[in-house]
Motif scaffolding. Sequence first.
Motif, PDB file in Angstrom:
ATOM      1  N   CYS A  74       0.841  -1.196   0.000  1.00  9.70           N
ATOM      2  CA  CYS A  74       0.000   0.000   0.000  1.00  9.70           C
ATOM      3  C   CYS A  74       0.874   1.242   0.000  1.00  9.70           C
ATOM      4  O   CYS A  74       2.074   1.178   0.293  1.00  9.70           O
ATOM      5  CB  CYS A  74      -0.946   0.016   1.201  1.00  9.70           C
ATOM      6  N   ALA A  75       0.264   2.349  -0.324  1.00  7.45           N
ATOM      7  CA  ALA A  75       0.914   3.656  -0.250  1.00  7.45           C
ATOM      8  C   ALA A  75      -0.178   4.703  -0.157  1.00  7.45           C
ATOM      9  O   ALA A  75      -1.320   4.468  -0.555  1.00  7.45           O
ATOM     10  CB  ALA A  75       1.786   3.907  -1.470  1.00  7.45           C
ATOM     11  N   HIS A  76       0.187   5.861   0.346  1.00  7.40           N
ATOM     12  CA  HIS A  76      -0.737   6.992   0.369  1.00  7.40           C
ATOM     13  C   HIS A  76      -0.208   8.031  -0.590  1.00  7.40           C
ATOM     14  O   HIS A  76       0.973   8.376  -0.562  1.00  7.40           O
ATOM     15  CB  HIS A  76      -0.833   7.577   1.776  1.00  7.40           C
ATOM     16  N   VAL A  77      -1.080   8.506  -1.470  1.00  5.28           N
ATOM     17  CA  VAL A  77      -0.725   9.571  -2.400  1.00  5.28           C
ATOM     18  C   VAL A  77      -1.797  10.647  -2.275  1.00  5.28           C
ATOM     19  O   VAL A  77      -2.979  10.341  -2.111  1.00  5.28           O
ATOM     20  CB  VAL A  77      -0.571   9.018  -3.838  1.00  5.28           C
ATOM     21  N   CYS A  78      -1.354  11.904  -2.287  1.00 10.32           N
ATOM     22  CA  CYS A  78      -2.300  13.005  -2.155  1.00 10.32           C
ATOM     23  C   CYS A  78      -1.714  14.257  -2.799  1.00 10.32           C
ATOM     24  O   CYS A  78      -0.535  14.297  -3.127  1.00 10.32           O
ATOM     25  CB  CYS A  78      -2.629  13.272  -0.685  1.00 10.32           C
ATOM     26  N   GLU A  79      -2.575  15.251  -2.949  1.00 12.71           N
ATOM     27  CA  GLU A  79      -2.095  16.545  -3.417  1.00 12.71           C
ATOM     28  C   GLU A  79      -1.662  17.359  -2.206  1.00 12.71           C
ATOM     29  O   GLU A  79      -2.390  17.443  -1.216  1.00 12.71           O
ATOM     30  CB  GLU A  79      -3.187  17.298  -4.180  1.00 12.71           C
ATOM     31  N   GLY A  84       2.207  16.186  -6.011  1.00 12.34           N
ATOM     32  CA  GLY A  84       1.805  14.946  -5.370  1.00 12.34           C
ATOM     33  C   GLY A  84       2.696  14.698  -4.169  1.00 12.34           C
ATOM     34  O   GLY A  84       3.838  15.146  -4.121  1.00 12.34           O
ATOM     35  N   TYR A  85       2.162  14.006  -3.173  1.00 10.64           N
ATOM     36  CA  TYR A  85       2.944  13.593  -2.017  1.00 10.64           C
ATOM     37  C   TYR A  85       2.772  12.087  -1.880  1.00 10.64           C
ATOM     38  O   TYR A  85       1.655  11.567  -1.929  1.00 10.64           O
ATOM     39  CB  TYR A  85       2.493  14.296  -0.732  1.00 10.64           C
ATOM     40  N   PHE A  86       3.885  11.376  -1.708  1.00 11.24           N
ATOM     41  CA  PHE A  86       3.906   9.924  -1.622  1.00 11.24           C
ATOM     42  C   PHE A  86       4.383   9.526  -0.238  1.00 11.24           C
ATOM     43  O   PHE A  86       5.428   9.980   0.219  1.00 11.24           O
ATOM     44  CB  PHE A  86       4.860   9.385  -2.697  1.00 11.24           C
ATOM     45  N   GLY A  87       3.622   8.666   0.439  1.00  7.72           N
ATOM     46  CA  GLY A  87       4.024   8.207   1.764  1.00  7.72           C
ATOM     47  C   GLY A  87       3.382   6.889   2.123  1.00  7.72           C
ATOM     48  O   GLY A  87       2.654   6.291   1.340  1.00  7.72           O
ATOM     49  N   MET A  88       3.646   6.443   3.339  1.00  7.00           N
ATOM     50  CA  MET A  88       3.083   5.195   3.878  1.00  7.00           C
ATOM     51  C   MET A  88       3.362   4.004   2.976  1.00  7.00           C
ATOM     52  O   MET A  88       2.592   3.060   2.895  1.00  7.00           O
ATOM     53  CB  MET A  88       1.578   5.351   4.136  1.00  7.00           C
TER      54      MET A  88
END
Length: 174
Positions: A74-79, A84-88
């Motif tokens: 899994c990963a978290h992507v957001c604005e 974009g920001y990529f984490g988790m």
Amino acid sequence: MSALMFRAATAADLDALVALVTSAYRGDVSKQGWTTEADFLEGNRIDRDVLLRDIERPRSRVLIAERDGDLIACAHVCEDDGAGYFGMFSVTPTLQGGGIGKALLAESERIVRDEWALPAMRMTVIDIRDELIAFYERRGYALTGVKKPFPYGDPRFGIPTRDDLRFEIMEKPL
């Protein structure tokens, strides 16, 4: 081996996501993979309430990778601030090194570039994680020179066992 399938997480995935993220970063199980933080952080890696907000808010997606119906990454992507920001980023420890993470990162970049039309992807990496920084550099990310303090005193992000942790911001143009 069947194909890797991607989908957006829902609230029904919360328990499985918390278990996966914890297994990738904390405790002895995490040491089976190369992404462990167990040598310098204890306690939580993910907060269930924060995760639910990430699943529910706009321009945010908790991306799940499944094979044969099993959650394996899994990963978290957001604005965030025009990019974009990529984490988790988490892959089942025993499956790390097999290309799953590379595919998940590529899908995350596709979402940010093609669906949200954002020009770049950013992430924060703990600065002592040389292997992880090198992994991202091989995929086109570069250190920006911007450093952020580690959230000492906030147990939602773990309990540090050393006092010299900080984040480095990495970025890749999309």
